[in-house]
Design an enzyme around this catalytic site. Structure first.
Site, PDB file in Angstrom:
ATOM      1  N   HIS A 100       0.849  -1.196   0.000  1.00 54.61           N
ATOM      2  CA  HIS A 100       0.000   0.000   0.000  1.00 54.61           C
ATOM      3  C   HIS A 100       0.880   1.240   0.000  1.00 54.61           C
ATOM      4  CE1 HIS A 100      -2.827   3.088   1.353  1.00 54.61           C
ATOM      5  NE2 HIS A 100      -3.785   2.297   0.894  1.00 54.61           N
ATOM      6  N   GLU A 172      -3.629   2.434  -7.207  1.00 55.75           N
ATOM      7  CA  GLU A 172      -4.034   3.517  -6.317  1.00 55.75           C
ATOM      8  C   GLU A 172      -3.114   4.708  -6.530  1.00 55.75           C
ATOM      9  OE1 GLU A 172      -3.404   2.523  -2.201  1.00 55.75           O
ATOM     10  OE2 GLU A 172      -1.347   1.999  -2.651  1.00 55.75           O
TER      11      GLU A 172
END
EC number: 5.3.1.1
Length: 261
Positions: A100, A172
């Site tokens: 992430h 993302e």
């Protein structure tokens, strides 16, 4: 190949285990069982919530799944603060997020480390959600596709075609995470298609056709329909909106094709 949409709610460092139980109950109440035939829904709580979530999901036989926000590349040993994939598997986790952007930014995680974590997750029967995404300056320079393709290669380095087939990829863009700025549906499709094309190069066309590619970055009930409606976007990695049970259920229903619950 038809890919079943996946909506994953990343709670980040929010909610204690009591609050986690309340949120999962709210999602389960707000999203009738029939939707789960058309969309996979998972929550990604903090480590300290996982046992409570497991007890609720198992006890109430919920079709909702859950996963972890990170996983160690190590199986066990003198690695203070690390959480093994074996531990997560025992807790019934389906997914483990790796790479992430907040892990990459605040903890210096590299593509090489992300690949090691993805490999460890797979070893223990977990599905890694492998995250990649560019900073704003990369986007503004027009190098976002090349950047993400290179990051994908590094983050899957050493994985076989069979292993790649068992992953989920999440695009993302860092500039859209928690900022309220959202990549347009066309922006998301451009990069997600490039990701799928590269998966074909790394594995095979058949593998690429089966891997789910998610978009993450300020996703909510108002924009999820258009984003998930793109041909190469198979769902969303949802941040802030996943902390609101009703909104998370609504956007999951939209991803399933409706109608609203």
């Amino acid at each position: 190949m038809t890919r079943k949409p996946l909506i994953a709610g990343n709670w980040k460092m929010n909610l204690n285990h009591f609050e986690a139980i309340a949120l999962v109950q709210k999602i389960a109440f707000s999203l009738p069982d029939k939707y789960f035939d058309r969309v996979d829904v998972t929550v990604i709580p903090p480590f300290t919530d996982l046992r409570s979530v497991q007890t609720l999901v198992d006890g109430d036989k919920l079709r909702l799944t859950y996963g972890a926000q990170d996983v160690s590349q190590h199986d066990s040993g003198a690695y203070t603060g690390e959480i093994s994939g074996a531990f997560l598997a025992k807790l019934g986790c389906t997914f483990a997020v790796v790479g992430h952007s907040e892990r990459r930014t605040y903890h210096g995680e590299t593509d090489e480390l992300v690949a090691a974590k993805a490999t460890a997750a797979l070893k223990h029967g977990l599905t890694p959600i492998v995250c990649i995404g560019e900073q704003l300056e990369v986007r503004e320079a027009g190098n976002h596709v090349e950047f993400n393709v290179n990051s994908l290669r590094g983050s899957l380095a050493g994985l076989s075609a069979e292993q790649i087939a068992q992953t989920v990829i999440a695009y993302e863009p860092v500039w859209a995470i928690g900022t309220g700025r959202v990549a347009s549906a066309a922006d998301a499709q451009e990069v997600c298609k490039a990701i799928r094309d590269e998966l074909g190069n790394l594995a095979s066309a058949d593998v690429a056709a089966g891997v789910r590619v998610l978009y993450g970055g300020s996703v909510n009930a108002k924009n999820v329909g258009e984003i998930v409606g793109q041909g190469d976007v198979d769902g969303a990695l949802v941040g802030g909106a996943s902390l609101d049970g009703e909104q998370f259920a609504t956007l999951s229903a939209i991803a399933a094709g409706g109608p609203l619950p």
